[in-house]
Every structure is written in structure tokens, then in C-alpha cells.
Design a protein around this motif. Structure first.
Motif, PDB file in Angstrom:
ATOM      1  N   VAL A 157       4.056  -0.264  -0.911  1.00 30.19           N
ATOM      2  CA  VAL A 157       3.265  -0.751   0.233  1.00 30.19           C
ATOM      3  C   VAL A 157       3.693  -0.027   1.515  1.00 30.19           C
ATOM      4  CG1 VAL A 157       2.487  -2.780   1.511  1.00 30.19           C
ATOM      5  CG2 VAL A 157       3.195  -3.026  -0.873  1.00 30.19           C
ATOM      6  N   THR A 158       2.765   0.699   2.095  1.00 29.47           N
ATOM      7  CA  THR A 158       3.025   1.464   3.320  1.00 29.47           C
ATOM      8  C   THR A 158       2.199   0.885   4.463  1.00 29.47           C
ATOM      9  OG1 THR A 158       3.319   3.480   2.026  1.00 29.47           O
ATOM     10  CG2 THR A 158       2.887   3.766   4.380  1.00 29.47           C
ATOM     11  N   ALA A 159       2.837   0.667   5.606  1.00 26.74           N
ATOM     12  CA  ALA A 159       2.101   0.257   6.807  1.00 26.74           C
ATOM     13  C   ALA A 159       1.873   1.486   7.672  1.00 26.74           C
ATOM     14  CB  ALA A 159       2.916  -0.759   7.593  1.00 26.74           C
ATOM     15  N   VAL A 160       0.664   1.623   8.190  1.00 22.31           N
ATOM     16  CA  VAL A 160       0.369   2.695   9.147  1.00 22.31           C
ATOM     17  C   VAL A 160       0.137   2.023  10.500  1.00 22.31           C
ATOM     18  CG1 VAL A 160      -1.220   4.552   9.750  1.00 22.31           C
ATOM     19  CG2 VAL A 160      -0.593   4.182   7.351  1.00 22.31           C
ATOM     20  N   LEU A 161       0.991   2.377  11.455  1.00 28.58           N
ATOM     21  CA  LEU A 161       0.969   1.720  12.767  1.00 28.58           C
ATOM     22  C   LEU A 161       0.736   2.737  13.875  1.00 28.58           C
ATOM     23  CD1 LEU A 161       4.304  -0.338  12.352  1.00 28.58           C
ATOM     24  CD2 LEU A 161       2.042  -0.947  11.507  1.00 28.58           C
ATOM     25  N   GLY A 162       0.175   2.272  14.962  1.00 31.51           N
ATOM     26  CA  GLY A 162      -0.032   3.157  16.108  1.00 31.51           C
ATOM     27  C   GLY A 162      -0.991   2.476  17.059  1.00 31.51           C
ATOM     28  N   GLU A 163      -1.047   2.957  18.308  1.00 33.48           N
ATOM     29  CA  GLU A 163      -1.875   2.240  19.268  1.00 33.48           C
ATOM     30  C   GLU A 163      -3.364   2.489  19.026  1.00 33.48           C
ATOM     31  OE1 GLU A 163      -0.384   3.274  23.090  1.00 33.48           O
ATOM     32  OE2 GLU A 163      -0.622   5.401  22.749  1.00 33.48           O
ATOM     33  N   ASN A 164      -4.191   1.723  19.711  1.00 30.52           N
ATOM     34  CA  ASN A 164      -5.641   1.873  19.554  1.00 30.52           C
ATOM     35  C   ASN A 164      -6.030   3.316  19.813  1.00 30.52           C
ATOM     36  OD1 ASN A 164      -5.825  -0.830  19.107  1.00 30.52           O
ATOM     37  ND2 ASN A 164      -6.493  -1.344  21.189  1.00 30.52           N
ATOM     38  N   GLY A 165      -6.855   3.854  18.910  1.00 25.41           N
ATOM     39  CA  GLY A 165      -7.329   5.221  19.115  1.00 25.41           C
ATOM     40  C   GLY A 165      -6.396   6.285  18.556  1.00 25.41           C
ATOM     41  N   ALA A 166      -5.290   5.876  17.919  1.00 27.19           N
ATOM     42  CA  ALA A 166      -4.319   6.857  17.394  1.00 27.19           C
ATOM     43  C   ALA A 166      -4.880   7.666  16.223  1.00 27.19           C
ATOM     44  CB  ALA A 166      -3.034   6.152  16.963  1.00 27.19           C
ATOM     45  N   GLY A 167      -5.912   7.148  15.590  1.00 28.10           N
ATOM     46  CA  GLY A 167      -6.514   7.885  14.474  1.00 28.10           C
ATOM     47  C   GLY A 167      -6.261   7.251  13.115  1.00 28.10           C
ATOM     48  N   LYS A 168      -5.810   5.992  13.121  1.00 25.87           N
ATOM     49  CA  LYS A 168      -5.459   5.322  11.858  1.00 25.87           C
ATOM     50  C   LYS A 168      -6.686   5.152  10.958  1.00 25.87           C
ATOM     51  CE  LYS A 168      -3.910   1.710  14.139  1.00 25.87           C
ATOM     52  NZ  LYS A 168      -4.212   2.129  15.522  1.00 25.87           N
ATOM     53  N   THR A 169      -7.740   4.566  11.517  1.00 26.93           N
ATOM     54  CA  THR A 169      -8.939   4.336  10.695  1.00 26.93           C
ATOM     55  C   THR A 169      -9.553   5.663  10.271  1.00 26.93           C
ATOM     56  OG1 THR A 169      -9.352   2.241  11.797  1.00 26.93           O
ATOM     57  CG2 THR A 169     -11.229   3.237  10.678  1.00 26.93           C
ATOM     58  N   THR A 170      -9.514   6.639  11.154  1.00 31.54           N
ATOM     59  CA  THR A 170     -10.058   7.962  10.807  1.00 31.54           C
ATOM     60  C   THR A 170      -9.308   8.527   9.598  1.00 31.54           C
ATOM     61  OG1 THR A 170     -10.616   8.342  13.123  1.00 31.54           O
ATOM     62  CG2 THR A 170     -10.456  10.302  11.713  1.00 31.54           C
ATOM     63  N   LEU A 171      -7.987   8.420   9.614  1.00 33.31           N
ATOM     64  CA  LEU A 171      -7.202   8.917   8.474  1.00 33.31           C
ATOM     65  C   LEU A 171      -7.601   8.181   7.194  1.00 33.31           C
ATOM     66  CD1 LEU A 171      -4.905  10.581   7.218  1.00 33.31           C
ATOM     67  CD2 LEU A 171      -3.288   8.834   7.992  1.00 33.31           C
ATOM     68  N   MET A 172      -7.767   6.862   7.287  1.00 34.77           N
ATOM     69  CA  MET A 172      -8.125   6.089   6.086  1.00 34.77           C
ATOM     70  C   MET A 172      -9.509   6.469   5.564  1.00 34.77           C
ATOM     71  SD  MET A 172      -5.419   4.580   5.593  1.00 34.77           S
ATOM     72  CE  MET A 172      -4.122   5.109   6.684  1.00 34.77           C
ATOM     73  N   LYS A 173     -10.441   6.708   6.494  1.00 35.35           N
ATOM     74  CA  LYS A 173     -11.790   7.109   6.060  1.00 35.35           C
ATOM     75  C   LYS A 173     -11.741   8.471   5.376  1.00 35.35           C
ATOM     76  CE  LYS A 173     -14.662   4.360   9.145  1.00 35.35           C
ATOM     77  NZ  LYS A 173     -15.458   4.342  10.366  1.00 35.35           N
ATOM     78  N   LEU A 174     -10.826   9.326   5.820  1.00 36.27           N
ATOM     79  CA  LEU A 174     -10.664  10.629   5.155  1.00 36.27           C
ATOM     80  C   LEU A 174     -10.111  10.426   3.740  1.00 36.27           C
ATOM     81  CD1 LEU A 174      -9.282  12.504   8.247  1.00 36.27           C
ATOM     82  CD2 LEU A 174     -11.177  13.365   6.874  1.00 36.27           C
ATOM     83  N   LEU A 175      -9.131   9.518   3.606  1.00 31.13           N
ATOM     84  CA  LEU A 175      -8.546   9.271   2.282  1.00 31.13           C
ATOM     85  C   LEU A 175      -9.594   8.733   1.321  1.00 31.13           C
ATOM     86  CD1 LEU A 175      -5.136   7.483   3.111  1.00 31.13           C
ATOM     87  CD2 LEU A 175      -5.641   9.913   2.979  1.00 31.13           C
TER      88      LEU A 175
END
Ligand SMILES: Nc1ncnc2c1ncn2[C@@H]1O[C@H](COP(=O)(O)OP(=O)(O)OP(=O)(O)O)[C@@H](O)[C@H]1O
Length: 272
Positions: free
Chosen positions: A32-50
Motif C-alpha cells: 500500500v503506497t500513499a501519494v501525497l502532495g498539495e493541490n495541483g501537484a499532479g497526483k490525479t494526473t499521474l493516476m490517470k496516466l497509470l
């Protein structure tokens, strides 16, 4: 480490010349990995790429050693499931059971198998008694759990949770945490975007901090949450227990109640 997902030097821009991700490299293995970062850091974008919903502007993403460009969306769905932040982007059937059976049917499970899997997923999320209801007659928190059940029923190897804890009460949080732990025990690769640091510290064994389109830290919670510099760069606050341990000048970083109480008893109570 058996790396199910490999991200190699990936850049992504929604608009030409405006990179949201910059030559980002990371791999995800079972656990289980948590991906953290402030709003706009690109977290959802990375997940959509995955998940193959977006394609890299440069670099490549491999699932099971194969470039995602060689997969169809249905093939990726067999390997990677994504639970969206907003369940209403995902839910469109008029009964909870139909909604949760939809994904399994789409990836070729028989109706009997799809129903069996859907019922098991609904039970795991405390939703058995609402299987005949319309999802939109239920609360937002329940719809978030329906979104999770729909993906679990498809039994993918990797499950991405985008902000699963939003709107959940304590029981909902515990349920989601338990599910992540069970998925880990089954050897699944679980990735969660989280803003709830207490939840991340409790249920995730690896913390990834994203900032400025790249990974700035990647390691176990006790390592990442102890580094104020990384946290500041990522715009993230350490969980309360970590900060309490620091304020009490405990010698180690304590990320769980158990670790904190043990360190506190050993270092403070015995010292008095
Ligand atoms: N469809 C889109 N078109 C153009 N820009 C977008 C689009 N989606 C996201 N962005 C921009 O890309 C950047 C990264 O967004 P993203 O949603 O990946 O961040 P995030 O870290 O998930 O943030 P949050 O925690 O708020 O969900 C932001 O500046 C955002 O405005």
C-alpha cells in the motif's frame, strides 16, 4: 521487488509547453503506497496516466513489463482499477447491484461470476442491505463506497484510490483501511492519493511525496514524515502523532498509536 507498474521518465502536459509532470520515474509493487502532495501537484494526473486514461507526452509507462500504449482500455482495466475522487463520475446504473456488476461484466466475467463478486464486494463495504437501492438515493459517503466496491468486484492486480477517505465517518474510514490491508495481504498493488495524513501513516507502508511535477521523497512513513524539509516542499503536514512525538522529543519518529505509546512509556514514563 515485483514491480507491476513502472513509470519511466514520464512527462505530461495538458497544454503544450505547460508540463504538469516532468520526467517522473517511479515503480509500484504489491503493498500500500500513499501519494501525497498539495493541490495541483499532479497526483490525479499521474493516476490517470497509470490507468491509461491519459497518454504520456514523453517517456513510457509499463504494466507487467509491457508499454501501456500496446494495451486497449479493456486490457488495462483487467490489470488496473481506479476509484475516482468523485463517485458520481463513475456511477450511472439505477441499482447498486447493477452498478457493481457492470465492471466485471465489461471485462468478460459471466453474469453468475459478476454477481458473486459484486455481492462479496458489497458485503466488504457494508453495503449488502442497499443492493437494490438507487445509488443516488444514498449518501455521498455510501456512493464513494459503491465506487470502491465496483472496482474490487473486477479483481484487478492494482487498485488506485483517489481520495477515498473524503466524507467517511470513523466506521467508513476503518472499513476502507481494512480493505486496503486485505488487498495488500492478497498481494495487490494499492495506490492511494490521500490528504488524510493520519490515515496514510496508519495504513500505508510507503509514502511518496509529489511536488513540481516530480517525486521529491519516497520511503516508509517514519522516514518521510520525519523530514520537515521534504514535507514543506510538498506542502504536507506530518500526522499529529509524529508532531506530538517531536514536541515531546522522543528519540524516534512515531507514526502509529502503538509506536507512540511504546516510545512514550519507555522514554518518558520510565524516566520520571
Ligand atoms: N483536464 C485538465 N485540463 C487542463 N489542466 C488540467 C486538467 N486537469 C488538471 N489540470 C491541471 O494540472 C495540474 C495538476 O492537476 P491534478 O488534478 O493532477 O493535481 P492533484 O495533485 O491531483 O490535485 P488535487 O489534490 O487538487 O486533486 C493542475 O494545475 C490542474 O489545474
Amino acid at each position: 521487488m515485483n514491480k507491476l507498474i513502472e513509470v519511466e521518465q514520464v512527462s505530461f502536459a495538458y497544454e503544450p509547453g505547460m508540463n504538469v509532470l516532468n520526467q517522473l520515474s517511479i515503480a509500484f509493487a504489491p503493498g500500500v503506497t500513499a501519494v501525497l502532495g498539495e493541490n495541483g501537484a499532479g497526483k490525479t494526473t499521474l493516476m490517470k496516466l497509470l490507468k491509461g486514461l491519459l497518454k504520456p507526452t514523453a517517456g513510457r509507462i509499463k504494466i507487467g513489463g509491457r508499454d501501456t500504449r500496446q494495451y486497449s482500455a479493456a486490457e488495462i482495466a483487467r490489470h488496473v482499477g481506479m476509484i475516482f475522487q468523485n463517485p458520481d463520475e463513475q456511477i450511472f446504473k439505477s441499482s447498486v447491484l447493477d452498478e457493481v456488476m457492470f465492471g466485471p461484466l465489461q471485462i468478460g466475467q459471466s453474469p453468475a461470476e459478476a454477481k458473486e463478486r459484486a455481492l462479496a464486494a458489497l458485503a466488504a463495504l457494508d453495503l449488502s442491505d442497499v443492493e437494490k437501492e438507487n445509488p443516488y438515493d444514498l449518501s455521498y459517503a455510501a456512493r464513494k463506497r459503491i465506487g470502491i466496491a465496483s472496482i474490487l468486484a473486477m479483481n484487478p492486480e492494482a487498485i488506485i484510490f483517489d481520495e477515498p477517505t473524503i466524507a467517511q465517518d470513523q466506521q467508513g474510514l476503518r472499513r476502507i483501511g481494512q480493505i486496503m490491508s486485505e488487498l495488500k495481504a492478497e498481494g495487490k498493488t494499492v495506490i492511494a492519493i490521500l490528504h488524510d495524513m493520519e490515515f496514510a501513516a496508519r495504513y500505508c507502508e510507503r509514502i511518496v511525496l509529489l511536488a513540481r511535477g516530480g517525486v521529491i521523497a519516497d520511503g516508509p512513513p517514519a522516514l518521510v514524515f520525519a523530514n520537515d524539509d521534504w514535507l514543506r516542499q510538498a506542502g504536507v503536514k506530518a500526522p499529529g502523532l509524529v508532531r506530538l512525538g517531536q514536541a515531546l522529543q522522543l528519540s524516534q519518529t512515531t507514526v502509529t498509536v502503538e509506536q507512540f505509546s511504546q516510545a512514550f512509556r519507555t522514554e518518558k514514563l520510565r524516566a520520571d
